[in-house]
Scaffold this motif. Structure first.
Motif, PDB file in Angstrom:
ATOM      1  N   UNK A   1      -0.892 -14.691   3.183  1.00  0.00           N
ATOM      2  CA  UNK A   1      -1.055 -13.357   2.620  1.00  0.00           C
ATOM      3  C   UNK A   1      -0.461 -12.338   3.570  1.00  0.00           C
ATOM      4  N   UNK A   2       0.107 -11.312   3.007  1.00  0.00           N
ATOM      5  CA  UNK A   2       0.609 -10.230   3.849  1.00  0.00           C
ATOM      6  C   UNK A   2       0.225  -8.885   3.236  1.00  0.00           C
TER       7      UNK A   2
ATOM      8  N   UNK B   1      -0.366  -6.666   8.595  1.00  0.00           N
ATOM      9  CA  UNK B   1      -1.485  -7.601   8.596  1.00  0.00           C
ATOM     10  C   UNK B   1      -1.105  -8.829   7.790  1.00  0.00           C
ATOM     11  N   UNK B   2      -1.410  -9.979   8.310  1.00  0.00           N
ATOM     12  CA  UNK B   2      -1.153 -11.156   7.512  1.00  0.00           C
ATOM     13  C   UNK B   2      -2.099 -12.268   7.915  1.00  0.00           C
ATOM     14  N   UNK B   3      -2.292 -13.204   7.027  1.00  0.00           N
ATOM     15  CA  UNK B   3      -3.045 -14.386   7.401  1.00  0.00           C
ATOM     16  C   UNK B   3      -2.460 -15.623   6.735  1.00  0.00           C
TER      17      UNK B   3
ATOM     18  N   UNK C   1       0.840  -1.194   0.000  1.00  0.00           N
ATOM     19  CA  UNK C   1       0.000   0.000   0.000  1.00  0.00           C
ATOM     20  C   UNK C   1       0.876   1.246   0.000  1.00  0.00           C
TER      21      UNK C   1
ATOM     22  N   UNK D   1      -5.421   1.378   5.296  1.00  0.00           N
ATOM     23  CA  UNK D   1      -4.338   2.179   5.846  1.00  0.00           C
ATOM     24  C   UNK D   1      -3.027   1.536   5.433  1.00  0.00           C
ATOM     25  N   UNK D   2      -1.977   2.351   5.262  1.00  0.00           N
ATOM     26  CA  UNK D   2      -0.755   1.758   4.711  1.00  0.00           C
ATOM     27  C   UNK D   2       0.262   1.325   5.760  1.00  0.00           C
ATOM     28  N   UNK D   3       0.280   1.997   6.916  1.00  0.00           N
ATOM     29  CA  UNK D   3       1.325   1.650   7.876  1.00  0.00           C
ATOM     30  C   UNK D   3       0.824   0.554   8.813  1.00  0.00           C
ATOM     31  N   UNK D   4       0.586  -0.603   8.253  1.00  0.00           N
ATOM     32  CA  UNK D   4       0.012  -1.682   9.054  1.00  0.00           C
ATOM     33  C   UNK D   4       0.805  -2.966   8.866  1.00  0.00           C
TER      34      UNK D   4
ATOM     35  N   UNK E   1      -8.970 -10.048   4.224  1.00  0.00           N
ATOM     36  CA  UNK E   1      -8.345  -8.807   4.694  1.00  0.00           C
ATOM     37  C   UNK E   1      -8.955  -7.647   3.922  1.00  0.00           C
ATOM     38  N   UNK E   2      -9.365  -6.615   4.627  1.00  0.00           N
ATOM     39  CA  UNK E   2      -9.845  -5.417   3.932  1.00  0.00           C
ATOM     40  C   UNK E   2      -9.132  -4.231   4.564  1.00  0.00           C
ATOM     41  N   UNK E   3      -8.213  -3.656   3.821  1.00  0.00           N
ATOM     42  CA  UNK E   3      -7.279  -2.719   4.443  1.00  0.00           C
ATOM     43  C   UNK E   3      -7.225  -1.392   3.707  1.00  0.00           C
TER      44      UNK E   3
ATOM     45  N   UNK F   1      -6.331  -2.211   0.043  1.00  0.00           N
ATOM     46  CA  UNK F   1      -5.882  -3.496  -0.478  1.00  0.00           C
ATOM     47  C   UNK F   1      -6.631  -4.586   0.253  1.00  0.00           C
ATOM     48  N   UNK F   2      -7.252  -5.480  -0.484  1.00  0.00           N
ATOM     49  CA  UNK F   2      -8.095  -6.481   0.151  1.00  0.00           C
ATOM     50  C   UNK F   2      -7.747  -7.866  -0.350  1.00  0.00           C
ATOM     51  N   UNK F   3      -7.938  -8.822   0.502  1.00  0.00           N
ATOM     52  CA  UNK F   3      -7.678 -10.208   0.126  1.00  0.00           C
ATOM     53  C   UNK F   3      -8.890 -11.045   0.492  1.00  0.00           C
TER      54      UNK F   3
ATOM     55  N   UNK G   1       3.662  -1.826   3.804  1.00  0.00           N
ATOM     56  CA  UNK G   1       4.061  -0.714   2.957  1.00  0.00           C
ATOM     57  C   UNK G   1       5.568  -0.800   2.736  1.00  0.00           C
TER      58      UNK G   1
END
Lengths: 478, 415
Positions: free
Chosen positions: A418-419, B355-357, A392, B350-353, B346-348, A399-401, A422
């Protein structure tokens, strides 16, 4: 020097339109238009019936609405479904007879249509609006028994092949846009590789939407017979226009026993301007069927253009030991929206699939990876690996997964990761310390991020794609 | 079904004298449910579990009316002996007993209300059903700085002769600043073929801590749905653990809104399924402000024709910079007929995050089994040992020692 290059490339470089008189079908979607298209292409009756059947089906279908990017309603009656350069009514016999203006357009695009200026032997089939312009390298291919021509030509010359395979992967009864394409498809490429032949060169198509208010509905059909191999490239551009244009193509791939198809796309349709005005709606259905044993289909895509991209190149792994692969880079900037991914449907035993998806969003754009991995109860000993990473830039974009994972077989394994992150300040700092400006630094880091996918592209495309990655992100830094 | 619904609803309205406001609230919800009906697979959230179909094939025609004036017997319900606890006993959707005998009475307030509008929006039709048919819903307030001495256990039970019935219950909890609550839900079914619909609403003030453990272990043929809504202020922590095992069908839905800085949510789950059971966990973690954290871990062991579904969603709004979100699901399929479906989303924005799955599913590792067998274990023992270790990962995440041991005993898992 580089700054100047970037300056030149900043605006959509393919945004010229060619002033050629066009020959169009009347506006609107109805039986007459379908008959008109069929008639002008001198199609046999079975194909017309097939189109009409699709049209009947279309009447009861609704446009899907589950996707993330929403778009204003399309008035299907306000579109031209057939548009051909006028000078085409009598098809040219050879390249010399081509309209010089057309040749000029292709030169601007940088496709070596002209055989003397050929690029290391890539055979090109260029589709201009709705009609295939010319196919180069015919002779070399014919010697090997390879058929590479426009689909209209194939309908005339090889009706048995078209009849046998058309609609076997994407049936008439599929979703709205696929069925719309079946009803009104105009042209596209047809490839047949005979048994045991390894296609000696990369086959390539270049699509371009020129006329305004037209939808482009091309249909591509690739058949790799037993033990054959083919690598196919596809590139797309369109001129800048204020209004949105629709592109709803269908691509069907069929791989028989031991055959392999590699399909690469660099999609750079006009994305609209900085405020999100105009641009192409790219609603494409791409599906490959690994019909035979040990067959393999590999999709590689670089998606940088289009106002809205909405496509899921899929693999149906029907044959035992078949392999499906999907490599994707999707970049969205400004107000672009993309909802893309893949479907891997495991039906045969020992089938394997691999998904690598890299998404980059900047500006006000929205990127969604949506994918399905479905292992059916009979697909014993199957394997899937999925990796999707998102990058991002800024907090105005998303950004969505959304992966769907279904495992109905205990001997099969699925792994998904998934990750989202930025570009780290440290990396940027390191690059800048070594003399790169911020934009170059971002370009370098993004190229590294995408490397796994870029490596999958054929040589000529990889260079272009790498540049495209840099250009698409211009103005998104700082 | 519509006819039955209308008759039962009329009957219900006559039972009590509701104020105009309450009546209106119930009627609006009832109309909404009539319009939507039970959720089916056409709804994205119910794609993998078509409740409408499940009710039809497992229960058939439902009735919705419950006589709340009737006293239910509660002395036959098996209570937990290993652990001293406060209790709430619910039978057929009716709260029969509230007992905080280990606590300071001034620090806990119990309000019993006839129905109050506290819902922000339409979540799904089952919440409408709950609002329309649930009786008094009770609100429990834990006062500032108070931490309960003993855990609170809620027993969800049904009467022996209850059949083909839908029961609805709802409890609201408010944890004031710095309060702490350990809540255990235990399902004790005396009957079969009913549809239990449970709705919890939690408000977590600053620095409060909620630990909710849901234990569905006893084998039964009921269909269950539970919805937890958690609103979290700054520095609050919520921990949810779900042991999903005994029921025919069970869907647990957790919705966490992280509204304050440095709040965190943990959702952990175990599916231990057999026969034709079909269970689901759906989580929605909404990161709405800066510096929030969430962690989810779900492990499944699936036997025979069982089916487990895990849908986990992490949402990060554009304000929620510095979010840390993690999600992992692993499944072991032990039979060729078992099935695992996952949708880790994941629905994101914001950029300074960070997140992972991750998600994986497959069979038991043959190499590990071979290793154990080469050390003298038989196949059954080896399998058991591996599953034991697999599930222990999740159990170790439980932060409360007493309850951790209780759950270990229930599952027969050893360290």
């Amino acid at each position: 020097m580089r700054d100047k290059q970037i300056e030149d490339l900043k605006d959509y470089k393919y945004g010229f339109s060619t002033d050629i008189e066009n020959f169009k079908a009347p506006k609107g979607l109805n039986e007459d238009v379908i008959k008109f298209i069929s008639n002008i292409k001198k199609e046999p009756k079975w194909l017309l019936d097939w189109r009409l059947k699709a049209f009947e089906r279309l009447k009861v279908l609704k446009e899907p609405d589950w996707q993330k990017p929403k778009y204003p309603k399309i008035d299907y009656q306000d579109l031209y479904y057939y548009s051909a350069p006028k000078s085409f009514k009598d098809k040219p016999k050879s390249l010399d007879e081509l309209d010089p203006k057309l040749l000029e357009t292709y030169q601007k695009l940088g496709i070596p249509l002209n055989e003397q200026k050929r690029l290391n032997g890539i055979a090109v089939d260029a589709v201009f609006d709705s009609v295939s312009v010319a196919t180069t390298f015919k002779e070399t291919l014919t010697k090997q028994g390879i058929i590479f021509c426009s689909i209209s030509e194939a309908v005339q010359k090889h009706p048995e092949l078209v009849k046998k395979y058309l609609g076997t992967v994407i049936p008439l009864t599929d979703h709205f846009f696929a069925t719309l394409n079946s009803a009104v498809f105009t042209d596209g490429s047809f490839v047949y590789i005979p048994p045991g032949v390894r296609c000696p060169m990369e086959l390539s198509t270049y699509f371009r939407i020129n006329a305004s208010d037209t939808g482009q509905f091309e249909r591509t059909l690739i058949i790799a017979d037993k033990g054959s191999y083919v690598s196919y490239l596809e590139g797309c551009t369109a001129p800048m226009r204020d209004e949105n244009q629709l592109h709803a193509a269908n691509v069907e791939l069929i791989a028989l026993d031991d055959a392999e198809i590699k399909y690469s796309t660099v999609q750079n349709w006009y994305p609209g301007d900085k405020d999100g005005k105009g641009g192409i709606y790219n609603f494409v259905t791409k599906r490959g069927l690994c019909k035979g044993k040990n067959s393999k289909i590999s999709w590689t895509q670089v998606e940088t253009g289009s106002a809205i991209t909405w496509k899921y190149p899929s693999c149906i792994l029907k044959g035992d030991n078949s392999i499906g692969e999907f490599y994707s880079i999707a970049i969205t900037n400004n107000h672009q929206k993309a909802d893309t991914g893949t479907k891997m449907i495991h039906l045969g035993k020992n089938t394997k699939s691999k998904i690598i998806s890299k998404g980059i969003s900047a500006g006000f754009s929205d990127m969604t990876y949506r994918g399905l991995v479905d292992i059916s109860p009979k697909a014993t000993n199957s394997n899937n690996f999925t990796q999707c990473d998102s990058l991002l830039m800024g907090n105005k974009c998303g950004a969505h997964t959304v992966p769907y994972i279904k495992n109905k077989n205990s001997d099969s394994n699925i792994a998904h990761e998934a990750t989202t992150s930025k570009i780290s300040e440290e990396q940027l700092h390191y690059c800048q310390q070594r003399g790169l400006n911020p934009e170059e630094a971002v370009g370098l880091i993004v190229n590294g991020f995408c490397k796994e996918v870029l490596q999958q592209l054929p040589m000529e495309f990889a260079v272009e794609a790498q540049k495209l990655v840099g250009i698409s992100l211009e103005g998104s830094v700082g | 079904m519509e006819k039955q619904l209308k008759i039962d609803f009329e009957k219900k309205l006559k039972d009590f004298s509701y104020s105009d406001q309450e009546k209106k609230f119930k009627e609006t919800n009832f109309k909404e449910f009539l319009k939507q009906g039970f959720p089916n697979r056409k709804l994205e959230n119910w794609k993998f579990s078509d409740l409408n179909q499940i009710i039809k094939s497992n229960i058939g025609d439902l009735t919705f009316y419950n006589d709340y004036k009737k006293e239910n017997q509660i002395d036959k319900i098996e209570l937990i002996n290993e652990l001293e606890h406060n209790k709430i006993i619910i039978v057929d959707g009716k709260i029969e007993k509230i007992d905080f005998k280990f606590e300071d009475k001034d620090k806990i307030e119990v309000l019993v209300e006839q129905g109050e509008e506290t819902i922000k929006e339409n979540i799904n039709s089952l919440i409408n059903l709950n609002n329309a048919f649930s009786n008094k819903f009770c609100k429990i307030i834990i006062k500032k700085n108070y931490s309960l001495n003993k855990p609170l256990v809620v027993y969800h039970s049904t009467n022996k002769n209850t059949q083909s019935k839908n029961t609805n219950s709802r409890i609201d909890f408010k944890l004031e600043e710095n309060a702490c609550l350990r809540l255990i839900d235990i399902f004790k079914d005396n009957s079969e073929k009913n549809f239990l619909n449970i709705y919890y609403n939690f408000e977590l003030d600053k620095s409060s801590i909620l630990k909710n453990y849901k234990i569905d272990k006893a084998t039964n043929n009921n269909v269950k749905y539970s919805y937890n809504n958690v609103n979290q202020e700054a520095n609050s922590i919520s921990e949810t653990f779900i042991l999903s095992s005994g029921s025919k069908f069970f869907k647990n839905e957790i919705n966490c809104d992280l509204l304050g800085h440095h709040s965190s949510a943990f959702v952990n789950g175990i599916f231990d399924l057999d026969d034709e059971n079909h269970h689901e966990i759906k989580s929605n973690i909404n990161h709405l402000v800066e510096n929030t954290k969430s962690y989810q871990l779900v492990k499944s062991v699936l036997e025979k024709k069982s089916k487990a579904v895990y849908q986990g969603k992490i949402f990060v709004s554009s304000e929620a910079q510095k979010t840390d979100g993690y999600q992992l699901s692993n499944a072991i399929l032990l039979s060729e007929n078992s099935e695992f479906n996952a949708k880790p989303e994941l629905e994101i924005y914001a950029d300074d995050v960070k997140c992972s799955h991750g998600s994986s599913s497959g069979s038991l590792d043959e190499n590990s089994i071979f290793y154990l067998m080469s050390r003298g274990l038989n196949y059954k023992e080896a399998k058991k040992l591996l599953i034991n270790g697999f599930l222990l990962d999740v159990i170790e995440k439980i932060t409360d020692e007493e309850i951790k041991n209780l759950i270990k005993n229930l599952l027969g898992v050893k360290e």
